[in-house]
Design a protein around this motif. Structure first.
Motif, short mmCIF file in Angstrom:
data_model
loop_
_atom_site.label_atom_id
_atom_site.label_comp_id
_atom_site.label_asym_id
_atom_site.label_seq_id
_atom_site.Cartn_x
_atom_site.Cartn_y
_atom_site.Cartn_z
N ILE A 19 0.86 -1.18 0.00
CA ILE A 19 0.00 0.00 0.00
C ILE A 19 0.90 1.24 0.00
CG2 ILE A 19 -1.74 1.32 1.26
CD1 ILE A 19 -2.69 -1.31 2.47
N PHE A 20 0.76 2.06 -1.04
CA PHE A 20 1.54 3.29 -1.11
C PHE A 20 0.82 4.38 -0.33
CE2 PHE A 20 2.25 7.46 -3.12
CZ PHE A 20 3.60 7.59 -2.86
N LYS A 21 1.54 5.02 0.54
CA LYS A 21 0.96 6.09 1.34
C LYS A 21 1.76 7.36 1.13
CE LYS A 21 -0.42 7.33 6.06
NZ LYS A 21 -0.41 6.89 7.49
N PRO A 22 1.18 8.34 0.42
CA PRO A 22 1.92 9.59 0.18
C PRO A 22 2.08 10.38 1.47
CG PRO A 22 -0.33 9.81 -0.58
CD PRO A 22 -0.16 8.38 -0.18
N SER A 23 3.05 11.26 1.47
CA SER A 23 3.30 12.08 2.64
C SER A 23 2.19 13.11 2.81
CB SER A 23 4.64 12.81 2.50
OG SER A 23 4.56 13.81 1.52
N ARG A 24 2.12 13.67 4.00
CA ARG A 24 1.14 14.72 4.28
C ARG A 24 1.38 15.92 3.38
NH1 ARG A 24 0.42 16.47 10.42
NH2 ARG A 24 -0.19 14.26 10.47
N ALA A 25 2.64 16.17 3.02
CA ALA A 25 2.97 17.33 2.18
C ALA A 25 2.31 17.24 0.81
CB ALA A 25 4.48 17.44 2.02
N LEU A 26 2.01 16.02 0.35
CA LEU A 26 1.40 15.83 -0.96
C LEU A 26 -0.10 15.63 -0.90
CD1 LEU A 26 3.98 13.53 -2.79
CD2 LEU A 26 3.77 16.01 -2.86
N SER A 27 -0.67 15.71 0.29
CA SER A 27 -2.09 15.39 0.44
C SER A 27 -3.02 16.36 -0.28
CB SER A 27 -2.46 15.34 1.93
OG SER A 27 -2.27 16.61 2.55
N LYS A 28 -2.57 17.60 -0.49
CA LYS A 28 -3.43 18.61 -1.11
C LYS A 28 -2.95 19.07 -2.48
CE LYS A 28 -5.08 20.59 3.26
NZ LYS A 28 -5.20 21.84 4.06
N VAL A 29 -1.84 18.53 -2.95
CA VAL A 29 -1.28 19.02 -4.21
C VAL A 29 -0.98 17.87 -5.15
CG1 VAL A 29 -0.25 20.99 -3.03
CG2 VAL A 29 1.13 18.96 -3.44
#
Length: 410
Positions: free
Chosen positions: A11-21
Motif C-alpha cells: 500500500i503506497f501512502k503519500p506524505s502529508r505534504a502531498l495530500s493537497k497538491v
C-alpha cells in the motif's frame, strides 16, 4: 505452491505534504497534449511559457568552453564565484541593488529558490498572501509546507494589480509573506513605482510580513518605461525583501535551470541549508552559461523582446475578432489572460454544457485541437491563459481554432 515469483501486495501512502497538491495544471496540460499528439491528433499549443528561440550563441559557446576547461565538477552549493559575481553585477547595473556575495544564492531554477525560501521560513499555521491571478506553483508550494495560501483576487479594472487596502485587510498576526510576480504570469500586469509605493507602506506597518518578489519577466516589458523592484524603492525594507530572478525567459534558457536571488543574510543562510540537503549546487556548466548571459552582450534579449511585441500585437488583433472573449492588453511577459465568461453555460456541438473554465479548456483541446490553460489554475476561474512564446504560424492557427470552437457553441 511455489511463491518465489509472487509479489507481495503493498500500500503506497503519500506524505502529508502531498495530500493537497499534485502536478501543476501546466504540467498536466503538457502531458495530455503530448499523449494526444502520440495518438495522431493534430494539436497546436499556445499554452507553454517556453521561448521558441535558441539560446544566444555567446551563451552556448560559454557552456562549451566551460566543459572543455574541465568545469564539470561541484561548485559551491549557492553558486560559483563567477556566476555570483555576474548576478551581483546585474543587480547593481540594472536594479541599483548592491548585494554582497553572502546575500546572493544561485539555484536550480527560480522555482527552487521560492521553494527553499518557503521551506526555510514557514510552518503550519503561517499564512502567505498571493494576489490572484498568480503563477500556478505558488499556492501548491505554500500548501506543501503546511502553511495557508491567502488568495486575494485582483480586478481587471485595476490592471490585475493588488490594491493596498485589500492587502491591509488580509494581514493577520499569522501572515508571514506577501508574494508578487511582476511582470505577471499569467496576466502580463506590471507593478510600477506608484503601484508598489502604497503596498510597501502597508508592509512597513507590519514588520512580521516579509516580501518575496518574482522578477523573472523583468526584460519582457513592451512600453518605454523603467522596470522597478521593491528593494530598489525602499532600501529601508531590504532586510525583509527577497528578490528572485533567473535567466530562463529573457535568454531562452529554460532548460538550463538557473535561478538566482538577493536577500538578507539570515534568510539566505537558511536557504543554503535547504540546498545542502536537497539539490546541492546547480549544474556547473549551466552556471557558466548564465554568467555569460548576464555579463555578455544583451542584443539577443532586445531582439527577442521585439519579436514578442509583434506576436503580442498579433494576438490582440486576433482577439478583437472574437466578440465574447474579453481581455486586457498585457504590458509584459508573453501571456494573455482571457475572460471567456461570455460563453459560460453554452453547449458544445457534442451536447456538453460548459460549466467552468476547465470544461472550456478540455473542449478546446479535445474537440478543437488547441491547448490553453484554465484560469482556475491561477486562482482566477472564468479565464484562460495563452502564451505567445510560439511561432507566428502556431499563434494564428491556435487563435483560429479558438474562434472556430467558440463560434460553434450554442
Amino acid at each position: 505452491m511455489n511463491t518465489a515469483n509472487v509479489v507481495a501486495p503493498s500500500i503506497f501512502k503519500p506524505s502529508r505534504a502531498l495530500s493537497k497538491v499534485g502536478p501543476s495544471a501546466i504540467s498536466r496540460m503538457m502531458a495530455t497534449t503530448v499523449d494526444l499528439q502520440r495518438q495522431g491528433r493534430n494539436i497546436v499549443g499556445p499554452h507553454v511559457g517556453k521561448p521558441d528561440f535558441d539560446t544566444p550563441e555567446n551563451v552556448i559557446e560559454a557552456a562549451i568552453r566551460a566543459m572543455r576547461a574541465g568545469e564539470t565538477h561541484y561548485t559551491a552549493l549557492d553558486g560559483s564565484p563567477a556566476v555570483k559575481a555576474a548576478v551581483q553585477g546585474k543587480f547593481a547595473r540594472e536594479n541599483g541593488l548592491d548585494f554582497t556575495p553572502d546575500e546572493i544564492v544561485v539555484t536550480t531554477g527560480a522555482k527552487m529558490l521560492l521553494f527553499s525560501a518557503f521551506f526555510a521560513t514557514v510552518q503550519p499555521g503561517d499564512e502567505v498572501i498571493l494576489p490572484a491571478p498568480y503563477w500556478v506553483s505558488y499556492s501548491d508550494i505554500v500548501e506543501m509546507m503546511g502553511a495557508k495560501p491567502i488568495i486575494l483576487p485582483t480586478r481587471a479594472e485595476d490592471g490585475f494589480r493588488l490594491q493596498a487596502d485589500d492587502l491591509e485587510r488580509a494581514i493577520t498576526p499569522n501572515t508571514r509573506w506577501l508574494l508578487i510576480n511582476s511582470p505577471s504570469n499569467p496576466t502580463g500586469a506590471i507593478y510600477r513605482k506608484e503601484d508598489y509605493g502604497p503596498i510597501l507602506e502597508v508592509l512597513e506597518r507590519h514588520p512580521q510580513v516579509w516580501f518575496m518578489v518574482d522578477d523573472m519577466y523583468e526584460h519582457l516589458i513592451y512600453k518605454d518605461e523603467p522596470f522597478v523592484t521593491p528593494a530598489q524603492l525602499r532600501p529601508d525594507l531590504r532586510n525583509r525583501i527577497l528578490t528572485v530572478n533567473g535567466v530562463s525567459k529573457a535568454y531562452a534558457m529554460t532548460g538550463r535551470r538557473i535561478g538566482y536571488g538577493g536577500g538578507p543574510v539570515p534568510l539566505m543562510k537558511a536557504v543554503r541549508v535547504v540546498l545542502s540537503q536537497s539539490t546541492s549546487c546547480t549544474c556547473s556548466i549551466a552556471q557558466a552559461a548564465a554568467a555569460e548571459a548576464l555579463n555578455g552582450p544583451q542584443d539577443a534579449v532586445r531582439r527577442y523582446r521585439g519579436e514578442y511585441r509583434k506576436r503580442r500585437e498579433l494576438i490582440m488583433d486576433e482577439l478583437s475578432t472574437a466578440p465574447k472573449l474579453a481581455y486586457n492588453s498585457p504590458d509584459g511577459t508573453f501571456y494573455s489572460f482571457i475572460d471567456w465568461r461570455g460563453y459560460a453555460g453554452k453547449k458544445t456541438p457534442a451536447g456538453r454544457i460548459l460549466t467552468d473554465d476547465e470544461a472550456l479548456c478540455d473542449y478546446l483541446l479535445r474537440d478543437c485541437g488547441v491547448a490553453v490553460i484554465p484560469g482556475s489554475s491561477f486562482g482566477s476561474p472564468g479565464y484562460f491563459r495563452i502564451s505567445f512564446a510560439s511561432a507566428e504560424s502556431v499563434l494564428r492557427e491556435g487563435m483560429l481554432r479558438i474562434r472556430t470552437g467558440c463560434t460553434a457553441l450554442s
